[in-house]
Design an enzyme around this catalytic site. Sequence first.
Site, PDB file in Angstrom:
ATOM      1  N   ASP A 315      -1.176   7.195 -16.515  1.00 28.78           N
ATOM      2  CA  ASP A 315      -1.697   7.360 -15.164  1.00 28.78           C
ATOM      3  C   ASP A 315      -2.033   6.037 -14.481  1.00 28.78           C
ATOM      4  O   ASP A 315      -2.200   5.009 -15.139  1.00 28.78           O
ATOM      5  CB  ASP A 315      -3.002   8.179 -15.202  1.00 28.78           C
ATOM      6  N   HIS A 459      -3.269   5.275 -19.740  1.00 26.09           N
ATOM      7  CA  HIS A 459      -3.163   4.547 -18.475  1.00 26.09           C
ATOM      8  C   HIS A 459      -2.378   3.266 -18.708  1.00 26.09           C
ATOM      9  O   HIS A 459      -2.825   2.411 -19.486  1.00 26.09           O
ATOM     10  CB  HIS A 459      -4.561   4.226 -17.938  1.00 26.09           C
TER      11      HIS A 459
HETATM   12 NI    NI Z   1      -6.273   8.396 -12.842  1.00 24.40          NI
END
Ligand code: NI
Length: 525
Positions: A315, A459
């Site tokens: 992400d 991430h």
């Molecule tokens: Ni996020």
Amino acid sequence: MNKLPRTTMTPDHPVITVGVSLVVLAGMVLLSVRPPESLGAGPAGGVAHGIADAVEQRLPASGEPDALTVVDPAALTGLEEEALEYDGVSAEVSFPVLPNAEPLTAFLRERLAAEVRAFDAASPGAESYRAGWSVTAASDGLIGVRMANAETDSEGEKETRATYWYDTGDGTTRGSQSLLDGQSGLAALNTLVRERLGDSADAGAVLPVASLYDSVGFNPDGDLVVEFDAGQVAAPGAGPLTAVVERAEAEPLLSGFGRRALRAATTGVEEFSVSAAPQGDGGPADEPVPGVLPPVDDAVDCADPEVKCVALTYDDGPGGGTPELLDLLAEYDARATFFVTGLPVMEHPRTVRRAYAEGHEIANHTLNHPDLAGMGAGGVHADLDTVQALVYRETGYTMDLMRPPYGSTNDNVGSVTRDMGLAQVLWSIDTNDWKDRDPSVVADRAIDGASDGAIILMHDIHPSTIAASHKIVRELDARGYRMVTVSQLLGDTEPGERYVDGVPDEPPADAPSDGAQERSHRPGD
Ligand code: NI
């Protein structure tokens, strides 16, 4: 098609000016040189008369060797022009209207509005969009319409191009990608184009994806011409770039439709009209479009109990370390899903294009990473819509998955995402990699948490996560997992629905089934 913009009906009296202003707007010089009156393609002097009858006599087409063929609009009987009505950024867009080609008109009206709308949505500083048209083929039941556009935003003006191909027989209109024979034809062309562009382009940006091949046609000799938008494969200051691939090399890469287009674009036109309305209704041609890459691999079946699938998801990127992650994934033939955020997409657009070209899934993680549950429907829609437009413009792909930041969602978000055609994807394993920037801790959480059907949250903006991924990918591969995209893991998804994993839905053997449970629809927390 709820993602397409509203289009309004146009005035009853279209402006009939196929004129100088348009030509200037299009940035082209229309050659008004008429082909020789003698239909001179055949053998001269009438020798070998029988053969001459068999040789089709065609006028040579007009145009420059490094540009698409140009058909004099005066040769098109009954040609009119329509101006696009658009409610938003200042737009001056016109397109040609021909009798008996209503599906072409409808296609252009809708598609051009969609393109203006994508520019408007993707460009916070959008000021204006101007577009003029020319005709690059009108023969053999085909019409090629080339649009030359000037997009102006806070960064300045950018020239873009798109060419559409209309079949007067069945009423379908295709994008330029369909001139190529499938993805393999496009990939082979892309290799040749990269060679032709040489140092004038950034080779890593030249990829066989739909967004780059939306303006393809032929010069009068039949060499294939690819037009790139300013900034697409080189610095924006370089302006639009053109690659020409010689006919002999390009022709074997064409689809049947592409060969028809080649023939049409190399034929001079003195007079052209569409004699009858098309047979079909002009709906989209029902065939895969080269360069539009499905985020699933037919060779992998996650529903097979023998196959263990896991979805790695990253992400908030892309980030500076994402290319290293892509190299790693390629090494293991692994796929991931990138839930991208708008500002990083603007910063690293070519990383998004590369990830897409390499078979990874691109999904929407909002423009500014807000808590969507605290926003009104209009705000949620506008935020997600901007990222849809950014990724569409960079790749040609329309995303159908999103992830709400913080996993924060509610009925309102569900309703907006349903209307936008986006399923909501949460996760089953949280590595907390944003908090613990220790590669071995992050790797252990991912590896220990992995199970068939898991969706793992990470991430790719943290160097520690990129480092952890080396161990994660190596270890999951060693344990026999297939690392797949979320769409591959989940199969068909319902817009608006929430998914937390893709665990096969078998009711537990030791418990009575509670009926219509949805194993992969469990709401996330
Ligand atoms: Ni996020």
